[in-house]
Scaffold this active site. Structure first.
Site, PDB file in Angstrom:
ATOM      1  N   ASP A  12       0.861  -1.395   0.235  1.00  0.00           N
ATOM      2  CA  ASP A  12       0.124   0.111  -0.024  1.00  0.00           C
ATOM      3  C   ASP A  12       0.474   1.349   0.179  1.00  0.00           C
ATOM      4  OD1 ASP A  12      -2.615  -1.502   0.565  1.00  0.00           O
ATOM      5  OD2 ASP A  12      -2.118  -1.774   2.626  1.00  0.00           O
ATOM      6  N   LYS A  15       1.745   2.113  -4.814  1.00  0.00           N
ATOM      7  CA  LYS A  15       2.875   1.690  -5.864  1.00  0.00           C
ATOM      8  C   LYS A  15       1.727   1.926  -7.402  1.00  0.00           C
ATOM      9  CE  LYS A  15       2.819  -2.929  -4.193  1.00  0.00           C
ATOM     10  NZ  LYS A  15       2.728  -2.435  -3.049  1.00  0.00           N
ATOM     11  N   GLY A  39      -4.412  -4.846  -4.310  1.00  0.00           N
ATOM     12  CA  GLY A  39      -5.543  -4.433  -4.770  1.00  0.00           C
ATOM     13  C   GLY A  39      -4.768  -2.517  -5.109  1.00  0.00           C
ATOM     14  N   HIS A  40      -5.646  -1.904  -6.042  1.00  0.00           N
ATOM     15  CA  HIS A  40      -5.295  -0.555  -6.735  1.00  0.00           C
ATOM     16  C   HIS A  40      -6.512  -1.026  -7.344  1.00  0.00           C
ATOM     17  CE1 HIS A  40      -3.593  -4.532  -9.187  1.00  0.00           C
ATOM     18  NE2 HIS A  40      -4.554  -3.498  -9.836  1.00  0.00           N
ATOM     19  N   GLN A 227       2.348  -5.965  -2.760  1.00  0.00           N
ATOM     20  CA  GLN A 227       2.839  -6.218  -1.291  1.00  0.00           C
ATOM     21  C   GLN A 227       3.985  -5.212  -1.224  1.00  0.00           C
ATOM     22  OE1 GLN A 227       1.635  -9.699  -2.508  1.00  0.00           O
ATOM     23  NE2 GLN A 227      -0.699  -8.747  -2.633  1.00  0.00           N
TER      24      GLN A 227
END
Ligand code: IMP
Length: 440
Positions: A12, A15, A39-40, A227
């Site tokens: 988080d 990225k 998650g993005h 990650q």
């Protein structure tokens, strides 16, 4: 040309924004580890897309590859692709035939084991996506790979071997009654269909060959790590880690592109200007106790809630030993430092410059988590900066960044002996000062 993007902290770090920005110059964006635990959010033409498996470049018309180091849940993959199709996009996603498949029983076992471990505080606070159990089966040589879905005979044989073991583990060891997630026939039918869809869409590739040929043909490839370093299974705070290698070595192993090729490109460490953490385990610079109100403020301002799970994230001051460790493990050639806007207006700031462990000053992360939990940070204080019009700053460039923020950024760069390639100051794509584009 290649560039590898690595999270330097606990995931988080922002990225996605950097991948999105530099991805414009990439022809292919390849993920090398993890699965739908990542998650993005991508904003494109005013539309917001939340993705956890499909590489973000696929929203922008790039080829997205899920490398052999990934664990792929076909249900998530197809539901993301279908959701994008409904919004008028046709993402080009290729999946390594060597990548391992997350099956429903992996998710169930993830939950069962986390509950069992919580009695002794060993639960990692997983995302519940079945990531660990799938990598376990990969290492245990009983996993099912994407290539196996294409051959019903092989798929049936593999399921018949592994599923009874998993059922026995759930029922006999953990005493949990299970359902269709552990039924060979049901799984066979469902996963055979996934295989058919993969084949119809010509979505599977021999990833190492596909990517290496593309690079040799002059294409730009971005290796997108998910990650972060401190939750890397080898270099992180074991056992409070994910089950793969977000560090840059993973880019080679997890795609089949040789390390000599990956190493010719830039390796950019993504740094959040403070810490956030969704899972469990020690966090020496955590803002807890009296500092909780400040943590709450940063959490709200920075939107620090898990993208996949929605959980509120724990917050801490920037931790330099963690960053020195990340820089060494991945060999950063550049840094992208994010979220300096979130620290604005908070008054003076602290950074954990070193740790004291058993009376000795140390500058990097010790090898065991028990030692890490005993580390007392020694802080360096920095004068804060005010909130400004960050979009205007981003447009005007580095010199427009408030002086105190520049001092903070230069300290990080000096300590890591690594140049800053980009500074993020807001969630929008154009709220970034770019000093160097590794794919240009
Ligand atoms: P898992 O990857 O779901 O097995 O979770 C293992 C640990 O990694 C937990 O502490 C999770 O909170 C953490 N984790 C997994 N994926 C992410 C991510 O994308 N960002 C931040 N933490 C993550």
């Amino acid at each position: 040309m290649t560039v590898t993007i690595v999270g330097s902290q606990l995931g988080d770090e922002g990225k996605g924004g950097v991948v999105d920005l530099w991805g414009d110059n990439a022809d292919i964006v390849a993920r090398y580890q993890g699965g739908d635990n990542a998650g993005h959010t991508v904003v494109h033409d005013g539309e917001e897309y939340k993705l956890s498996l499909v590489p973000s470049g696929a929203v922008r018309g790039k080829i997205g590859v899920l490398g052999n180091g990934c664990v792929v849940n076909p249900e998530t993959l197809f539901s993301e692709i279908d959701a994008l199709a409904e919004r008028g996009l046709s993402p080009d996603v290729r999946v390594a035939e060597r990548a391992h498949v997350i099956l429903p029983y992996h998710k169930v076992l993830d939950g069962i084991e986390e509950t069992a471990k919580s009695d002794s505080d060993l639960d990692a606070g997983t995302t519940g996506r079945g990531i660990g159990p799938t990598y376990e089966d990969k290492a245990g040589r009983r996993g099912i790979r994407i290539g196996d879905l294409l051959d019903p005979e092989v798929l049936r044989e593999r399921l018949e071997y592994v599923v009874p073991q998993k059922r026995a583990l759930a029922e006999d060891v953990f005493g949990v009654e299970v359902g269709d997630e552990f039924d060979v026939d049901a799984l066979f039918e469902q996963y055979k269909r996934f295989g058919e869809r993969l084949a119809e869409g010509e979505m599977t590739v021999n990833a190492g060959e596909f990517l290496t040929n593309a690079i040799k043909d002059g294409k730009n490839v971005m290796f997108e790590g998910a990650q972060g370093t401190s939750i890397d299974i080898d270099h992180g705070i074991y056992p409070y880690v994910t089950s793969s290698n977000p560090t840059s070595g993973g880019a080679a192993v997890g795609t089949g592109v040789a390390p000599t090729i990956v190493g010719k490109g830039d390796v950019v460490g993504i740094v959040k200007s403070y810490l956030s953490r969704v899972g469990t385990g020690p966090l020496p610079t955590e803002l807890d106790g009296d500092m909780k109100p400040l943590a709450d403020q940063i959490r709200e301002k920075g939107g620090e809630f898990g993208t996949v799970t929605g959980r509120p994230r724990r917050i801490g001051w920037l931790d330099m030993p963690m960053l020195r460790h990340a820089e060494r493990a991945s060999g950063f050639t550049g840094l992208a430092i994010n979220h300096i806007d979130v620290l604005a207006g908070l008054g003076d700031l602290k950074v954990g410059h070193s740790y004291t462990l058993d009376g000795e000053e140390i500058f990097t992360v010790p090898p065991t988590t028990e030692q890490w939990a005993r580390c007392e940070p020694t802080y360096k204080e920095f004068e804060g900066w005010d909130d400004v019009d960050w979009s205007a700053v981003a447009e005007d460039g580095w010199d427009a960044i408030p002086d105190n923020a520049q001092t903070y950024l230069e300290y990080i760069s000096d300590e890591l002996d690594t140049d800053i390639f980009a500074v993020g100051m807001g969630p929008d794509r154009d709220q970034t000062v770019i000093l160097e584009n590794p794919l240009e």
